[in-house]
Design an enzyme around this catalytic site. Structure first.
Site, PDB file in Angstrom:
ATOM      1  N   PHE A   6      16.507  47.501  62.764  1.00 35.95           N
ATOM      2  CA  PHE A   6      16.935  48.821  63.233  1.00 35.95           C
ATOM      3  C   PHE A   6      17.988  49.415  62.286  1.00 35.95           C
ATOM      4  O   PHE A   6      17.735  50.418  61.601  1.00 35.95           O
ATOM      5  CB  PHE A   6      17.443  48.650  64.674  1.00 35.95           C
ATOM      6  CG  PHE A   6      18.315  49.745  65.188  1.00 35.95           C
ATOM      7  CD1 PHE A   6      17.890  51.069  65.134  1.00 35.95           C
ATOM      8  CD2 PHE A   6      19.569  49.458  65.749  1.00 35.95           C
ATOM      9  CE1 PHE A   6      18.712  52.091  65.618  1.00 35.95           C
ATOM     10  CE2 PHE A   6      20.373  50.462  66.242  1.00 35.95           C
ATOM     11  CZ  PHE A   6      19.952  51.782  66.164  1.00 35.95           C
ATOM     12  N   THR A  59      13.100  39.248  63.457  1.00 33.55           N
ATOM     13  CA  THR A  59      13.205  40.206  64.577  1.00 33.55           C
ATOM     14  C   THR A  59      12.887  41.629  64.119  1.00 33.55           C
ATOM     15  O   THR A  59      12.872  42.547  64.928  1.00 33.55           O
ATOM     16  CB  THR A  59      14.626  40.210  65.209  1.00 33.55           C
ATOM     17  OG1 THR A  59      15.580  40.586  64.202  1.00 33.55           O
ATOM     18  CG2 THR A  59      14.988  38.867  65.783  1.00 33.55           C
ATOM     19  N   LYS A  92      22.584  30.004  61.510  1.00 31.08           N
ATOM     20  CA  LYS A  92      22.359  29.812  60.068  1.00 31.08           C
ATOM     21  C   LYS A  92      22.491  31.117  59.280  1.00 31.08           C
ATOM     22  O   LYS A  92      23.049  31.141  58.194  1.00 31.08           O
ATOM     23  CB  LYS A  92      20.976  29.189  59.829  1.00 31.08           C
ATOM     24  CG  LYS A  92      20.960  27.691  60.112  1.00 31.08           C
ATOM     25  CD  LYS A  92      19.573  27.091  60.037  1.00 31.08           C
ATOM     26  CE  LYS A  92      19.064  26.982  58.617  1.00 31.08           C
ATOM     27  NZ  LYS A  92      17.711  26.390  58.567  1.00 31.08           N
ATOM     28  N   LYS A 138      29.409  37.336  44.116  1.00 33.90           N
ATOM     29  CA  LYS A 138      30.361  36.827  43.105  1.00 33.90           C
ATOM     30  C   LYS A 138      29.680  36.776  41.738  1.00 33.90           C
ATOM     31  O   LYS A 138      30.228  37.239  40.735  1.00 33.90           O
ATOM     32  CB  LYS A 138      30.823  35.440  43.547  1.00 33.90           C
ATOM     33  CG  LYS A 138      31.865  34.806  42.671  1.00 33.90           C
ATOM     34  CD  LYS A 138      32.512  33.666  43.464  1.00 33.90           C
ATOM     35  CE  LYS A 138      32.839  32.474  42.605  1.00 33.90           C
ATOM     36  NZ  LYS A 138      31.763  31.547  42.343  1.00 33.90           N
ATOM     37  N   TYR A 191      25.973  33.433  68.479  1.00 36.23           N
ATOM     38  CA  TYR A 191      26.094  34.711  67.757  1.00 36.23           C
ATOM     39  C   TYR A 191      27.558  35.001  67.451  1.00 36.23           C
ATOM     40  O   TYR A 191      27.937  35.262  66.315  1.00 36.23           O
ATOM     41  CB  TYR A 191      25.489  35.809  68.626  1.00 36.23           C
ATOM     42  CG  TYR A 191      25.506  37.212  68.035  1.00 36.23           C
ATOM     43  CD1 TYR A 191      24.717  37.539  66.933  1.00 36.23           C
ATOM     44  CD2 TYR A 191      26.287  38.219  68.609  1.00 36.23           C
ATOM     45  CE1 TYR A 191      24.709  38.837  66.414  1.00 36.23           C
ATOM     46  CE2 TYR A 191      26.281  39.511  68.107  1.00 36.23           C
ATOM     47  CZ  TYR A 191      25.484  39.818  67.010  1.00 36.23           C
ATOM     48  OH  TYR A 191      25.467  41.098  66.511  1.00 36.23           O
ATOM     49  N   ARG A 246      17.803  44.795  74.728  1.00 37.71           N
ATOM     50  CA  ARG A 246      19.071  45.517  74.839  1.00 37.71           C
ATOM     51  C   ARG A 246      18.899  46.635  75.858  1.00 37.71           C
ATOM     52  O   ARG A 246      17.797  47.125  76.102  1.00 37.71           O
ATOM     53  CB  ARG A 246      19.508  46.042  73.472  1.00 37.71           C
ATOM     54  CG  ARG A 246      19.998  44.914  72.592  1.00 37.71           C
ATOM     55  CD  ARG A 246      20.556  45.374  71.275  1.00 37.71           C
ATOM     56  NE  ARG A 246      19.557  45.444  70.231  1.00 37.71           N
ATOM     57  CZ  ARG A 246      19.839  45.555  68.934  1.00 37.71           C
ATOM     58  NH1 ARG A 246      21.088  45.610  68.541  1.00 37.71           N
ATOM     59  NH2 ARG A 246      18.881  45.615  68.039  1.00 37.71           N
TER      60      ARG A 246
HETATM   61  P1  NAD Z   1      17.582  43.927  64.155  1.00 33.96           P
HETATM   62  O1  NAD Z   1      17.139  42.684  64.836  1.00 33.96           O
HETATM   63  O2  NAD Z   1      16.817  45.175  64.386  1.00 33.96           O
HETATM   64  O3  NAD Z   1      17.670  43.695  62.601  1.00 33.96           O
HETATM   65  C1  NAD Z   1      18.027  42.458  62.025  1.00 33.96           C
HETATM   66  C2  NAD Z   1      17.110  42.197  60.852  1.00 33.96           C
HETATM   67  O4  NAD Z   1      17.528  40.988  60.194  1.00 33.96           O
HETATM   68  C3  NAD Z   1      15.647  41.991  61.269  1.00 33.96           C
HETATM   69  O5  NAD Z   1      14.802  42.805  60.507  1.00 33.96           O
HETATM   70  C4  NAD Z   1      15.401  40.507  60.994  1.00 33.96           C
HETATM   71  O6  NAD Z   1      14.057  40.218  60.682  1.00 33.96           O
HETATM   72  C5  NAD Z   1      16.367  40.243  59.845  1.00 33.96           C
HETATM   73  N1  NAD Z   1      16.733  38.835  59.686  1.00 33.96           N
HETATM   74  C6  NAD Z   1      17.242  38.002  60.631  1.00 33.96           C
HETATM   75  N2  NAD Z   1      17.446  36.779  60.103  1.00 33.96           N
HETATM   76  C7  NAD Z   1      17.087  36.843  58.804  1.00 33.96           C
HETATM   77  C8  NAD Z   1      17.071  35.916  57.734  1.00 33.96           C
HETATM   78  N3  NAD Z   1      17.474  34.633  57.894  1.00 33.96           N
HETATM   79  N4  NAD Z   1      16.646  36.318  56.514  1.00 33.96           N
HETATM   80  C9  NAD Z   1      16.250  37.600  56.318  1.00 33.96           C
HETATM   81  N5  NAD Z   1      16.214  38.532  57.293  1.00 33.96           N
HETATM   82  C10 NAD Z   1      16.631  38.143  58.528  1.00 33.96           C
HETATM   83  O7  NAD Z   1      19.126  44.152  64.571  1.00 33.96           O
HETATM   84  P2  NAD Z   1      20.094  45.396  64.277  1.00 33.96           P
HETATM   85  O8  NAD Z   1      20.512  45.966  65.558  1.00 33.96           O
HETATM   86  O9  NAD Z   1      19.525  46.252  63.222  1.00 33.96           O
HETATM   87  O10 NAD Z   1      21.367  44.611  63.697  1.00 33.96           O
HETATM   88  C11 NAD Z   1      21.608  44.527  62.305  1.00 33.96           C
HETATM   89  C12 NAD Z   1      22.952  43.888  62.052  1.00 33.96           C
HETATM   90  O11 NAD Z   1      23.985  44.635  62.673  1.00 33.96           O
HETATM   91  C13 NAD Z   1      23.070  42.455  62.580  1.00 33.96           C
HETATM   92  O12 NAD Z   1      23.802  41.685  61.657  1.00 33.96           O
HETATM   93  C14 NAD Z   1      23.860  42.628  63.856  1.00 33.96           C
HETATM   94  O13 NAD Z   1      24.614  41.480  64.158  1.00 33.96           O
HETATM   95  C15 NAD Z   1      24.747  43.805  63.517  1.00 33.96           C
HETATM   96  N6  NAD Z   1      25.154  44.520  64.739  1.00 33.96           N
HETATM   97  C16 NAD Z   1      24.316  45.399  65.355  1.00 33.96           C
HETATM   98  C17 NAD Z   1      24.725  46.032  66.507  1.00 33.96           C
HETATM   99  C18 NAD Z   1      23.874  47.059  67.219  1.00 33.96           C
HETATM  100  O14 NAD Z   1      24.321  47.599  68.225  1.00 33.96           O
HETATM  101  N7  NAD Z   1      22.699  47.400  66.745  1.00 33.96           N
HETATM  102  C19 NAD Z   1      25.993  45.748  67.062  1.00 33.96           C
HETATM  103  C20 NAD Z   1      26.804  44.822  66.415  1.00 33.96           C
HETATM  104  C21 NAD Z   1      26.382  44.220  65.248  1.00 33.96           C
HETATM  105  N1  UDP Z   2      21.760  45.024  80.816  1.00 35.70           N
HETATM  106  C1  UDP Z   2      21.221  45.359  82.054  1.00 35.70           C
HETATM  107  N2  UDP Z   2      19.859  45.427  82.181  1.00 35.70           N
HETATM  108  C2  UDP Z   2      18.999  45.181  81.141  1.00 35.70           C
HETATM  109  C3  UDP Z   2      19.551  44.856  79.892  1.00 35.70           C
HETATM  110  C4  UDP Z   2      20.941  44.773  79.758  1.00 35.70           C
HETATM  111  O1  UDP Z   2      21.961  45.603  83.019  1.00 35.70           O
HETATM  112  O2  UDP Z   2      17.768  45.256  81.347  1.00 35.70           O
HETATM  113  C5  UDP Z   2      23.221  44.959  80.682  1.00 35.70           C
HETATM  114  C6  UDP Z   2      23.751  43.669  80.049  1.00 35.70           C
HETATM  115  O3  UDP Z   2      23.934  42.662  81.000  1.00 35.70           O
HETATM  116  C7  UDP Z   2      25.064  44.155  79.435  1.00 35.70           C
HETATM  117  C8  UDP Z   2      24.776  45.610  79.050  1.00 35.70           C
HETATM  118  O4  UDP Z   2      23.621  45.996  79.802  1.00 35.70           O
HETATM  119  O5  UDP Z   2      26.093  44.127  80.387  1.00 35.70           O
HETATM  120  C9  UDP Z   2      24.496  45.808  77.575  1.00 35.70           C
HETATM  121  O6  UDP Z   2      23.552  44.845  77.208  1.00 35.70           O
HETATM  122  P1  UDP Z   2      22.911  44.788  75.751  1.00 35.70           P
HETATM  123  O7  UDP Z   2      21.965  43.629  75.744  1.00 35.70           O
HETATM  124  O8  UDP Z   2      22.381  46.114  75.388  1.00 35.70           O
HETATM  125  O9  UDP Z   2      24.111  44.513  74.741  1.00 35.70           O
HETATM  126  P2  UDP Z   2      25.447  43.650  74.743  1.00 35.70           P
HETATM  127  O10 UDP Z   2      26.502  44.680  74.675  1.00 35.70           O
HETATM  128  O11 UDP Z   2      25.584  42.834  76.001  1.00 35.70           O
HETATM  129  O12 UDP Z   2      25.333  42.833  73.529  1.00 35.70           O
END
Ligand code: NAD
Ligand code: UDP
Length: 329
Positions: free
Chosen positions: A13, A37, A93, A107, A147, A188
């Site tokens: 995403f 994912t 990992k 680096k 996580y 989510r």
């Molecule tokens: P997402 O699952 O849509 O994207 C993650 C991507 O990483 C996927 O395409 C997956 O295939 C790839 N990936 C996972 N493990 C891998 C590996 N070992 N090698 C190569 N690719 C790998 O999730 P997202 O919401 O886009 O999140 C992206 C980043 O932002 C993550 O690091 C997440 O922790 C961080 N983040 C997102 C949110 C949010 O609200 N979307 C909030 C906090 C942190």
């Molecule tokens: N949640 C919910 N119903 C759902 C999915 C999530 O009530 O079908 C709640 C979840 O328990 C959390 C909040 O919505 O309190 C946000 O969840 P999300 O998985 O989006 O992200 P988080 O902030 O917990 O990583």
């Protein structure tokens, strides 16, 4: 512009939106992903873009890139609670070994590395709203620990490379971000509620719905990340939208927006689900001159339109699953 940026997690995403943004700014972009994912579809529109290339690779394995890199953005990691509960070892990992590999690559290339950290490093926070100097309240051995602790280690090793090797590093603490290209079945809350409304299912609230979140639209998030990368600030910065809402009130908003006639049903609250979350963005305002511009109503409309236009197959293949089994202690 002849700068090159490597973006890990590019098929996800946030990663796919970051690829779009850097291409728009004129960078050469290399996307990297192993699709654990993510989805190829998120990058399809870039197939004929000569400034974009893609490497399928698991970043926990040694990363070999032959050309010079200016910037690296490490976004690879499962990000939804359901994903990281299903694949806990991969999550640990990618945050630890994967980050170590990317630090080594940065680096070797003398590149600047930005890592995607998260509000989850604050755990179930005892300080509200969360400021960057709060150390957090994480259960190391709880189901979400895989996580949270991977991300906390990621921050520590990044600061160690910064301090010990003088590497240029940036740390963004991302708070709940949403928008088009989220996976409808990633569990989510936004895709979950919108998918349920579209399929005519009841909306599942976990717990009593009094827990809060603060949702940031993806364009605002990308703008904040872009500014942080180009800033000279090496310490963590919160990027998110401080407009906080309870999940119960949020379900009501979704019901109004989608026009669903379904009701709300209640399920168990996942273990260690944070009870409140709101970013304090004073620092981002001050050093990046950044604040979110898209309000929830506008952002949710765009996101719902995206989900509405997905095919029937997508909608039903992504049937909301009952993940209560994953909430085990
Ligand atoms: P997402 O699952 O849509 O994207 C993650 C991507 O990483 C996927 O395409 C997956 O295939 C790839 N990936 C996972 N493990 C891998 C590996 N070992 N090698 C190569 N690719 C790998 O999730 P997202 O919401 O886009 O999140 C992206 C980043 O932002 C993550 O690091 C997440 O922790 C961080 N983040 C997102 C949110 C949010 O609200 N979307 C909030 C906090 C942190
Ligand atoms: N949640 C919910 N119903 C759902 C999915 C999530 O009530 O079908 C709640 C979840 O328990 C959390 C909040 O919505 O309190 C946000 O969840 P999300 O998985 O989006 O992200 P988080 O902030 O917990 O990583």
């Amino acid at each position: 512009m002849n700068k090159t940026v490597l973006i890990t997690g590019a098929a996800g995403f946030l990663g796919s939106h970051l690829c779009d943004r850097f291409l728009k700014e004129g960078y050469n972009v290399i996307g990297m992903d192993n699709f654990i994912t993510g989805d190829k579809k998120n990058l399809e529109h870039l197939n004929s873009n000569s400034k974009f290339s893609f490497i399928k690779h698991d970043v926990t394995e040694f990363i070999k890139i032959d050309i010079d890199l200016d910037y690296i953005l490490h976004f690879a990691s499962p990000a939804s609670p359901i994903d990281y509960l299903k694949i806990p070892i991969q999550t640990l990992k990618v945050g630890s070994l994967g980050t170590h590999n990317l630090l080594g690559l940065a680096k070797a290339k003398k590149a600047r590395l930005l890592i995607a950290s998260t509000s989850e490093i604050y755990g179930d926070p005892l300080v509200h709203p969360q400021t960057e100097d709060y150390y957090g309240n994480v259960n190391t051995i709880g189901p979400r620990g895989v996580y949270d602790e991977a991300k906390r280690f990621q921050e520590s090793i990044t600061m160690a490379y910064h301090r010990f090797h003088g590497l240029e590093t940036r740390i963004v603490r991302i708070f709940n971000t949403y928008g088009p290209r989220m996976r409808l079945n990633d569990g989510r809350v936004i895709p979950a509620f919108m998918g349920q409304a579209l399929r005519g299912e009841d909306l599942t609230i976990f717990g009593d719905g009094s827990q809060t979140r603060s949702f940031c639209y993806v364009d605002d998030q990308v703008e904040g990340i872009y500014r942080l990368l180009l800033s000279d600030y090496a310490y963590p910065v919160n990027i998110g939208n401080p407009h906080e809402i309870s999940i119960k009130d949020f379900a009501e908003e979704i019901i109004k927006l989608t026009g669903t006639t379904q009701k709300v049903i209640y399920k168990d609250l996942p273990v260690n689900d944070p009870m409140q979350r709101q970013p304090d963005i004073t620092l981002a305002k001050k050093i990046l001159n950044w604040e979110p511009k898209v309000n929830r109503e506008e952002g949710m409309k765009i996101t719902f339109n995206y989900f509405k236009n997905l095919s029937e197959t997508e909608l039903y293949k992504s049937e909301h699953k009952d993940f209560s089994n994953y909430n085990s202690k």
